[in-house]
Design a protein around this motif. Structure first.
Motif, short mmCIF file in Angstrom:
data_model
loop_
_atom_site.label_atom_id
_atom_site.label_comp_id
_atom_site.label_asym_id
_atom_site.label_seq_id
_atom_site.Cartn_x
_atom_site.Cartn_y
_atom_site.Cartn_z
N ILE A 1 -6.88 5.33 9.54
CA ILE A 1 -6.24 5.04 8.25
C ILE A 1 -5.07 6.00 8.02
O ILE A 1 -3.99 5.60 7.59
CB ILE A 1 -7.27 5.20 7.11
CG1 ILE A 1 -8.45 4.24 7.28
CG2 ILE A 1 -6.58 5.00 5.76
CD1 ILE A 1 -8.14 2.80 7.04
N ASP B 1 0.82 -1.20 0.00
CA ASP B 1 0.00 0.00 0.00
C ASP B 1 0.87 1.27 0.00
O ASP B 1 0.50 2.29 -0.55
CB ASP B 1 -0.89 -0.04 1.25
CG ASP B 1 -2.04 0.95 1.20
OD1 ASP B 1 -2.48 1.31 0.08
OD2 ASP B 1 -2.50 1.37 2.27
N GLN C 1 -8.44 -0.90 -0.16
CA GLN C 1 -7.30 -0.01 0.09
C GLN C 1 -6.87 0.70 -1.18
O GLN C 1 -6.53 1.88 -1.18
CB GLN C 1 -6.13 -0.81 0.67
CG GLN C 1 -6.40 -1.25 2.10
CD GLN C 1 -5.27 -2.05 2.72
OE1 GLN C 1 -4.64 -2.85 2.03
NE2 GLN C 1 -5.03 -1.85 3.99
N GLN D 1 -1.27 4.81 7.55
CA GLN D 1 -0.55 5.15 6.33
C GLN D 1 0.77 5.82 6.65
O GLN D 1 1.79 5.54 6.04
CB GLN D 1 -1.40 6.09 5.46
CG GLN D 1 -2.62 5.43 4.85
CD GLN D 1 -2.25 4.54 3.70
OE1 GLN D 1 -1.63 4.97 2.75
NE2 GLN D 1 -2.61 3.27 3.80
N ARG E 1 -13.15 3.72 3.95
CA ARG E 1 -12.40 3.63 5.20
C ARG E 1 -13.12 2.71 6.17
O ARG E 1 -12.52 1.92 6.90
CB ARG E 1 -12.24 5.01 5.82
CG ARG E 1 -11.32 5.93 5.05
CD ARG E 1 -11.09 7.20 5.85
NE ARG E 1 -10.72 8.28 4.97
CZ ARG E 1 -11.52 9.28 4.63
NH1 ARG E 1 -12.76 9.36 5.11
NH2 ARG E 1 -11.10 10.22 3.82
N ARG F 1 -9.40 3.34 -1.86
CA ARG F 1 -9.26 4.45 -0.93
C ARG F 1 -8.10 5.35 -1.34
O ARG F 1 -8.22 6.58 -1.34
CB ARG F 1 -9.03 3.89 0.48
CG ARG F 1 -8.95 4.93 1.57
CD ARG F 1 -7.53 5.11 2.08
NE ARG F 1 -6.96 3.84 2.49
CZ ARG F 1 -5.67 3.55 2.32
NH1 ARG F 1 -4.86 4.39 1.74
NH2 ARG F 1 -5.21 2.38 2.73
N LYS F 2 -7.00 4.75 -1.75
CA LYS F 2 -5.85 5.58 -2.12
C LYS F 2 -6.15 6.34 -3.42
O LYS F 2 -5.80 7.51 -3.56
CB LYS F 2 -4.59 4.71 -2.26
CG LYS F 2 -3.31 5.51 -2.15
CD LYS F 2 -2.10 4.66 -1.75
CE LYS F 2 -0.83 5.50 -1.73
NZ LYS F 2 0.38 4.72 -1.40
N GLU G 1 -12.46 -0.76 5.11
CA GLU G 1 -11.06 -1.11 5.36
C GLU G 1 -10.87 -1.52 6.82
O GLU G 1 -10.27 -2.56 7.11
CB GLU G 1 -10.17 0.09 5.01
CG GLU G 1 -8.68 -0.21 5.09
CD GLU G 1 -7.82 0.87 4.43
OE1 GLU G 1 -8.39 1.79 3.78
OE2 GLU G 1 -6.59 0.80 4.57
#
Lengths: 683, 683
Positions: B287, A205, A311, B291, A283, A314-315, A286
């Motif tokens: 999150i 990730d 994920q 990250q 989120r 989300r990114k 996740e």
């Protein structure tokens, strides 16, 4: 990763041309290639044979990505992250294909995917006139949508009956054009080779959407016909050398959805409402999936493929939103729009343009109210229940009046999905459904009448446990009974999830009707805007992405980032250096197979490279070819600067990221001991 | 974990009595102990000396938890997770107290906490009449709030000037009572011993709020005066045996906030708006911090303490929301409320009750509109900037007109916070601020005028980088300059964050005023409801929690779960078995020190136990004592069934979870080689 996240496949598929293009922008239709541009910019004239061969060597994955035929005996190349859905479904507590990878040593070891469908685009036919003729000029929005749906179903059925091919009418340029796409379908698809996730998703990730990269994000499958490897006339030859800066390259794949035509008001809806909503959703999922995984190694494995997808989404959405929150983005779009509207205003033939912009603004406000109004619970078992209930009801209607996914031309795909042998994990389903029920209460408010229907007097967790306990839909034979049965069979069912789906059906239909009418209103408005663009700017251009086959082109090209030059290509030596630099970080350990093979490898072999071609989610797995039509790479990602390309293409820093073709061959031969496989590629 | 998550410390501290109590429910005031109940239920009569000794042995941590004095030479016992804020601040890349734990071998090795303040409750005085007399009968909401604030500031200042003690007027029973609490403050607090997180948080997020448990969630500190260990008159003796089922126990600690008085409409606001909002917020932060940690071991370490807090809050709020989403919860509350309202309606003296319920309903609707309306960015550097700007402006006003946290009685705590030596990590601050700016755009909409002020034409990430680059507030001497300076100094500052805080100050004040007026309206309404409850049900009862010292009582007691009997206590043998059962799962490895000591340990020693006492966030670190007032345990958690206790106490399955006193001693002696420390405890 540039796979299509399911959320992107909303019911709405708004598809429009852009106002202005720049650089190597464009996802072109194969029946309307940018011949003049390629000639003038790159002195390249694609022959019809060149284009046909590329089109017929390209495939679409129903799981949300792209791929290509790479041998005469049915080999298909795609990304590991496109195949991961299948790898997950073929895995079990005792066979972890995701962690360990796979290599079939012989044909009988090739593993059949439970529910993959690959589509090869055989022909395109313009059916715009027929579609438009079927819609009465003065029809209401609801009637127009119904009439259009009916004629599309008719065209598709006629075509399927006549040709036996999958036939989809695709709405292009926001409803200004309708094209009939005919596909040859491959539904017997088998796994041949996959690397370990540690190699495919090296950097995890953290590195996702970053560059430089060192990922072997590739998997090879094989299509079968009548139980034997398919004999393919069209497949890609492979270039035996890497790419160089400045090389002209082409990407043939299925970009999922872009929003380049979106008006400023539509973009603001994305910025202020829809994307924040989607991100809250992602989120939440996740965390939920992470929590599920805390229960142990097997739970982690069960949840992982979905977690990866979430994920990744989300990114990607975080980057899209960041772009829209940068005031300069809206300013750029606003300037273009103002220019267009001013020009349209002084043209009497385009007098409807302003009202089209107003209509789109009005629709956004209504869409905001619809956010979170859903009764689809994103649990596989509930999906199966709802699909079974709808199928039975829709089959009572004439083909032309059915919901799109239940028309006859889509029946085979529907059956494949309903009868998939993919495992269903009750523990995971229970947790997912409980979360969805809780979310339903949140979005409706606890006093809502439908909440009472859904919860039946219990808390979300307790109710989810009861529902999963009370269903037999994880049994394929039970699903087949419903599929073969009638509406009466559904009505008589005492399955807990069928019962719930039955109760929710009216609400589902109410919401869907509203959404489809909003789509229709947008479609009509964007068609007017498209007409204005065409007339004023003479755009041939390209329509917004529709998860159908497109050709993009660009150059292999490095870029500057934080004052530093980023070279266009990386190699195997870089992968080992990257591992050493990130020692101890999650997902930065190359698999043992790589470290064992290090001495045998030609470390200078290209591994990844970037180019300026215009891609988006859905393009994952697309072949990258050179002027000669030879495969040089495999699209697997865009860099972080490209995440705004949903609504704005730039080639300043935005790049598409590929695995190098020579890198795949080097890995097959010198890491995975797959010489035989490597030798059959491109032949 | 039962630490107070900062979000719970909202500006509103609504504090009210309950309608009906059940079982061992209650968080009683030390000046209004449930003497009759204890006598009748448990044949126990606490003497004044017993109660005074317990009160004076209890302390409150300004970081959000509780603790107790456990030796004559200043030792303080609290939870590891209460101390973790300090452990984090005392750690660096080279010294990881969170992972490795700590043991001071001598006084000079004890590590001074950068900004801890411990409060010992010295006296309580009822000042209700004086507060009420200062508020005009016919005052508007705004005036009433202002007048009340002024008299409270006056009372506090008088008391501080006279006694030198920290003096806080506490609003109790929804404004029906005001008590002046005087505290002796300890601001020189040093770390003596902490176990490894692997022992303290054994089982991690998965086991959090679960039972049975096996956690050594304990840490020992020492308070100093004039640079020497404080000589304490009051401290807890330790029981030398474990607890047994049925034992009567007491918890003396600082529960943070409960909402037991909340009307059904207020609970529905929590269910449908506030808790979903908070959970979206927490998941987002979770999150974001995860990250950040992907960047490597040091990044993980920097983010970890905050990540733990966020995860703990997320799990607690998820449980609270689940409880409210269970229709039976609202039904229970509704039945009680209906009964009360019916009774009030037939009592002419209580004619204002119905309008009070209506007023609370009206306030909820306005609070919904205020959700997300904030300009506090939860970045330490921005907080420092805003506090500096507000401090300078508030200091120009008379004491009685200042915002609460800037009155003279709170000055010492304010200074300690502003000049804390805790490290500030610019990389983490940048990422946190970028996320907050993005969230600000989302909650306001990109076209909002304040968004333009905040972003200054840049995207959130770019702007955050610029702001963090442009501030010197991580330098304590710079902060001291502002603290010693005037409003003019602030106005002349070219610090980027000071500049932003200056610009946002009017908006901050506007929002705060609205929120305080909403609080005032609720306070007045709940005071009426409280009066009705008192008259109709003769409730002496207890006020909702206020993060002030309370006494709870209950029994050591097992319970049934999924048809299985859960024993009230666990032991060290169980810890090793639990480790073996969860091999390979994250956070289920006991630290090496435990495995090395296994042979030396008396494995049958009690480690954790549960009781029915009524606790909530903020009670973490509270001592649990027996009839003799001897310490038998240390509260550190509630089980998952207790998460609804914010608004509804039950003793069916809900339990408070403690570390056993004998378990702490066993670990100190036979795992941590801390005989000397162990021998000084309780003496």
């Amino acid at each position: 990763m540039r796979k299509l996240y399911p959320l992107a496949l909303a019911t709405m598929t708004l598809l429009c041309p852009v106002f202005e293009t720049s650089g190597d922008e464009g996802m072109y239709l194969f029946n309307d290639l940018p011949v003049d541009q390629l000639k003038s910019k790159y002195d390249f004239e694609p022959s019809q044979a060149w284009a046909d061969a590329l089109r017929l060597s390209s495939v679409r994955f129903n799981s949300g990505g792209s791929g290509s035929f790479i041998s005469s005996d049915g080999l298909v190349l795609t990304n590991h992250h496109v195949a991961s859905d299948t790898l997950h479904k073929l895995s079990s507590e005792d066979r972890n294909l995701i962690d360990d990878g796979y290599l079939a040593k012989s044909l009988d070891q090739e593993l059949k995917a439970p529910d993959l469908e690959l589509n090869q685009l055989v022909s395109i036919e313009d059916v715009t006139e027929r579609v438009n003729a079927a819609v009465a000029k003065d029809a209401s929005v609801a009637d127009a949508a119904t009439q259009r749906r009916a004629v599309i179903a008719e065209i598709e059925k006629e075509s399927t009956d006549k040709t036996g091919l999958r036939s989809d009418v695709v709405t292009l340029f926001g409803g200004a054009q309708y094209h009939l796409y005919r596909y040859k379908k491959y539904t017997d698809v088998r796994l041949v080779w996959a690397p370990e996730t540690a190699a495919a998703f090296f950097g995890g990730d953290a590195d996702n959407f970053e560059y430089p990269r060192y990922n072997l994000d590739a998997t090879i499958m094989r299509v079968y016909e009548d139980g034997k490897p398919a004999k393919l006339e069209h497949f890609l030859r492979w270039s035996d050398s890497g790419v160089s800066e400045g090389d002209l390259v082409f990407v043939s794949g299925n970009p999922g959805r872009t929003q380049r035509i979106f008006t400023v008001e539509a973009l603001k809806f994305l910025r202020d409402s829809r994307l924040p909503y989607v991100l809250d959703y992602l989120r939440r999922k996740e965390i939920m999936l992470q929590q599920f995984g805390l229960e142990g190694a097997e739970a982690t494995r069960r949840a992982r493929d979905e977690l990866f997808g979430v994920q990744n989404g989300r990114k990607a959405y975080t980057g899209m939103l960041a772009g829209l929150q940068d005031p300069s983005t809206i300013a750029t779009k606003q300037a273009r729009e103002t220019k267009l509207r001013a020009a349209a205003e002084s043209d009497p033939e385009l007098s409807g343009t302003e009202s089209a912009f107003a209509e789109i603004a009005a629709v956004q406000a209504e869409k905001k109210n619809m956010l979170g109004q859903t009764v689809t619970f994103r649990s596989r078992l509930f999906d199966l229940a709802l699909t079974s209930v709808l199928r039975a009801a829709e089959d009572e209607k004439p083909n032309g009046e059915r919901l799109r996914e239940f028309t006859e031309s889509g029946r085979e795909s529907l059956v494949q999905d309903l009868l998939s042998t993919a495992p269903i994990y009750r523990d995971l389903e229970r947790v997912k459904l409980a979360d969805e029920l809780a979310r339903f209460v949140e979005s409706r408010g606890g006093d809502n009448e439908w909440v009472a229907v859904v919860l039946d007097g219990k808390g979300p967790r307790e109710r989810a446990a009861e529902l999963i306990e009370g269903t037999k839909l994880d049994d394929i034979s039970v699903r087949k009974t419903y599929l073969d049965g009638t509406l009466d069979d559904i009505k008589r069912s005492d399955d807990a999830l069928i019962d719930l789906a039955r109760k929710l059906e009216p609400e589902y239909r109410r919401i869907r009707t509203i959404n489809e009418e909003l789509d229709e209103r947008e479609r009509q408005a964007y068609a007017k805007i498209t007409a204005a663009v065409s007339k004023l700017q003479g755009a041939s251009g390209y329509p917004d992405a529709t998860f159908t086959l497109r050709l993009a082109y660009g150059q292999v090209k490095g870029y500057m980032q934080d004052g530093e030059r980023i070279e266009p290509a990386t190699d195997f030596a870089g992968a080992f250096e990257h591992e050493a630099q990130h020692q101890g970080q999650t997902d930065f350990d190359l698999p043992p197979s790589w470290n064992q093979a290090k001495d045998k490898l030609d470390l200078s072999t290209q591994l990844n490279f970037v180019c300026t071609a215009d891609i988006i989610g859905g393009n994952s797995g697309s072949p990258v070819v050179n002027r000669k039509g030879e495969l040089v790479g495999l699209i697997f990602d865009g860099n972080i600067q490209s995440l705004t390309s949903d609504y704005l293409y730039t080639d300043q820093q935005a790049r598409a990221v590929s695995v190098s073709g020579v890198g795949i061959l080097e890995a097959l031969r010198n890491i995975y001991g797959a010489d035989q496989l490597a030798n059959s590629i491109g032949k």
